[in-house]
Design a protein around this motif. Structure first.
Motif, short mmCIF file in Angstrom:
data_model
loop_
_atom_site.label_atom_id
_atom_site.label_comp_id
_atom_site.label_asym_id
_atom_site.label_seq_id
_atom_site.Cartn_x
_atom_site.Cartn_y
_atom_site.Cartn_z
N GLN A 1 0.85 -1.19 0.00
CA GLN A 1 0.00 0.00 0.00
C GLN A 1 0.88 1.23 0.00
OE1 GLN A 1 -2.32 -1.49 -0.76
NE2 GLN A 1 -2.45 -3.31 0.47
N VAL A 2 0.32 2.31 -0.48
CA VAL A 2 1.04 3.57 -0.56
C VAL A 2 0.72 4.43 0.65
CG1 VAL A 2 1.35 5.69 -1.89
CG2 VAL A 2 1.04 3.50 -3.08
N GLN A 3 1.76 5.03 1.20
CA GLN A 3 1.60 5.96 2.31
C GLN A 3 2.35 7.24 2.02
OE1 GLN A 3 2.89 3.80 5.89
NE2 GLN A 3 0.79 3.94 6.61
N LEU A 4 1.74 8.36 2.39
CA LEU A 4 2.40 9.66 2.34
C LEU A 4 2.47 10.18 3.77
CD1 LEU A 4 1.65 9.35 -0.68
CD2 LEU A 4 1.19 11.81 -0.71
N VAL A 5 3.66 10.54 4.20
CA VAL A 5 3.84 11.02 5.56
C VAL A 5 4.53 12.37 5.53
CG1 VAL A 5 4.89 10.57 7.81
CG2 VAL A 5 4.00 8.67 6.45
N GLU A 6 3.83 13.37 6.10
CA GLU A 6 4.38 14.73 6.16
C GLU A 6 5.14 14.94 7.48
OE1 GLU A 6 0.16 15.52 4.25
OE2 GLU A 6 0.94 14.34 5.94
N SER A 7 6.04 15.88 7.46
CA SER A 7 6.74 16.29 8.67
C SER A 7 7.22 17.72 8.49
CB SER A 7 7.94 15.37 8.94
OG SER A 7 8.86 15.42 7.87
N GLY A 8 7.54 18.35 9.62
CA GLY A 8 8.17 19.67 9.56
C GLY A 8 7.28 20.84 9.89
N GLY A 9 6.01 20.59 10.17
CA GLY A 9 5.15 21.70 10.54
C GLY A 9 5.48 22.20 11.93
N GLY A 10 4.80 23.25 12.34
CA GLY A 10 5.04 23.78 13.68
C GLY A 10 4.55 25.19 13.84
N LEU A 11 5.03 25.83 14.89
CA LEU A 11 4.65 27.20 15.22
C LEU A 11 5.82 28.12 14.90
CD1 LEU A 11 2.80 29.31 16.61
CD2 LEU A 11 3.85 28.61 18.78
N VAL A 12 5.54 29.19 14.22
CA VAL A 12 6.58 30.15 13.85
C VAL A 12 6.00 31.56 13.90
CG1 VAL A 12 6.08 29.99 11.38
CG2 VAL A 12 8.37 30.65 12.12
N GLN A 13 6.85 32.52 14.17
CA GLN A 13 6.39 33.91 14.17
C GLN A 13 6.29 34.44 12.75
OE1 GLN A 13 9.10 36.08 16.73
NE2 GLN A 13 7.71 35.84 18.48
N ALA A 14 5.45 35.44 12.59
CA ALA A 14 5.32 36.09 11.28
C ALA A 14 6.70 36.56 10.80
CB ALA A 14 4.35 37.26 11.37
N THR A 90 -1.50 30.23 8.14
CA THR A 90 -1.86 29.22 9.14
C THR A 90 -2.90 28.26 8.58
OG1 THR A 90 -1.35 30.65 11.01
CG2 THR A 90 -2.89 28.85 11.40
N ALA A 91 -2.59 26.97 8.64
CA ALA A 91 -3.48 25.95 8.09
C ALA A 91 -2.89 24.58 8.35
CB ALA A 91 -3.66 26.16 6.58
N VAL A 92 -3.67 23.57 8.06
CA VAL A 92 -3.13 22.21 7.97
C VAL A 92 -2.66 22.02 6.54
CG1 VAL A 92 -3.57 19.75 8.19
CG2 VAL A 92 -4.65 21.34 9.78
N TYR A 93 -1.41 21.62 6.39
CA TYR A 93 -0.83 21.42 5.07
C TYR A 93 -0.82 19.93 4.74
CZ TYR A 93 0.51 26.29 4.69
OH TYR A 93 0.47 27.65 4.58
N TYR A 94 -1.36 19.62 3.58
CA TYR A 94 -1.47 18.23 3.13
C TYR A 94 -0.62 18.01 1.89
CZ TYR A 94 -5.68 18.10 6.05
OH TYR A 94 -6.57 18.16 7.10
N CYS A 95 0.02 16.88 1.87
CA CYS A 95 0.78 16.45 0.71
C CYS A 95 -0.11 15.56 -0.16
CB CYS A 95 2.00 15.67 1.18
SG CYS A 95 2.89 14.78 -0.08
N SER A 96 0.02 15.69 -1.46
CA SER A 96 -0.71 14.84 -2.38
C SER A 96 0.23 14.37 -3.48
CB SER A 96 -1.87 15.61 -2.99
OG SER A 96 -2.55 14.82 -3.95
N ALA A 97 0.01 13.15 -3.94
CA ALA A 97 0.84 12.61 -5.02
C ALA A 97 0.00 11.75 -5.95
CB ALA A 97 2.00 11.81 -4.45
N HIS A 98 0.31 11.84 -7.23
CA HIS A 98 -0.38 11.07 -8.27
C HIS A 98 0.51 9.87 -8.58
CE1 HIS A 98 -3.73 11.10 -10.96
NE2 HIS A 98 -3.02 11.16 -12.07
N ILE A 99 0.08 8.70 -8.10
CA ILE A 99 0.98 7.54 -8.07
C ILE A 99 0.40 6.35 -8.81
CG2 ILE A 99 2.04 5.83 -6.53
CD1 ILE A 99 2.24 8.04 -4.41
#
Length: 121
Positions: A1-14, A90-99
């Motif tokens: 099965q295919v999995q996409l796993v994101e990393s690196g988000g967080g809190l940052v100042q403007a 500010t948002a939830v960031y999603y990765c997408s891939a055409h596989i």
């Protein structure tokens, strides 16, 4: 099965920077386009940036000049470098891939679970 796993988000100042990454793993024969989407509370999910297997990119107008999408095809990884961040990013960031999972399969869209990016003012 295919999995996409994101990393690196967080809190940052403007005005700050963040880089988010997404690794595709599992049964993968070929990856066509990859992209980053985001969804803020109460808003629809929008395409932030996309990149083809050949490296052609496109961006939503609001991030042009601030965000850079790139990919490492050998690692099945896509990155989004974000600089000069604004509270409206500010948002939830999603990765997408055409596989294509198998040589005989059709291309399908796969999504990651999302990573939160919060920009404080």
């Amino acid at each position: 099965q295919v999995q996409l796993v994101e990393s690196g988000g967080g809190l940052v100042q403007a005005g700050g920077s963040l880089r988010v990454s997404c690794v595709a793993s599992g049964s993968i024969f070929s990856i066509n386009r990859m992209g980053w989407y985001r969804q803020a509370p109460g808003k629809e999910r929008e395409l932030v940036a996309g990149i083809t297997s050949g490296g052609s990119t496109n961006y939503v107008d609001s991030v042009k000049g601030r965000f850079t999408i790139s990919r490492d095809n050998a690692k099945n990884t896509v990155y989004l470098q974000m600089v000069s961040l604004k509270p409206e990013d500010t948002a939830v960031y999603y990765c997408s891939a055409h596989i294509k999972a198998r040589f005989y399969s059709s291309y399908e869209d796969y999504w990651g679970q999302g990573t939160q990016v919060t920009v404080s003012s």
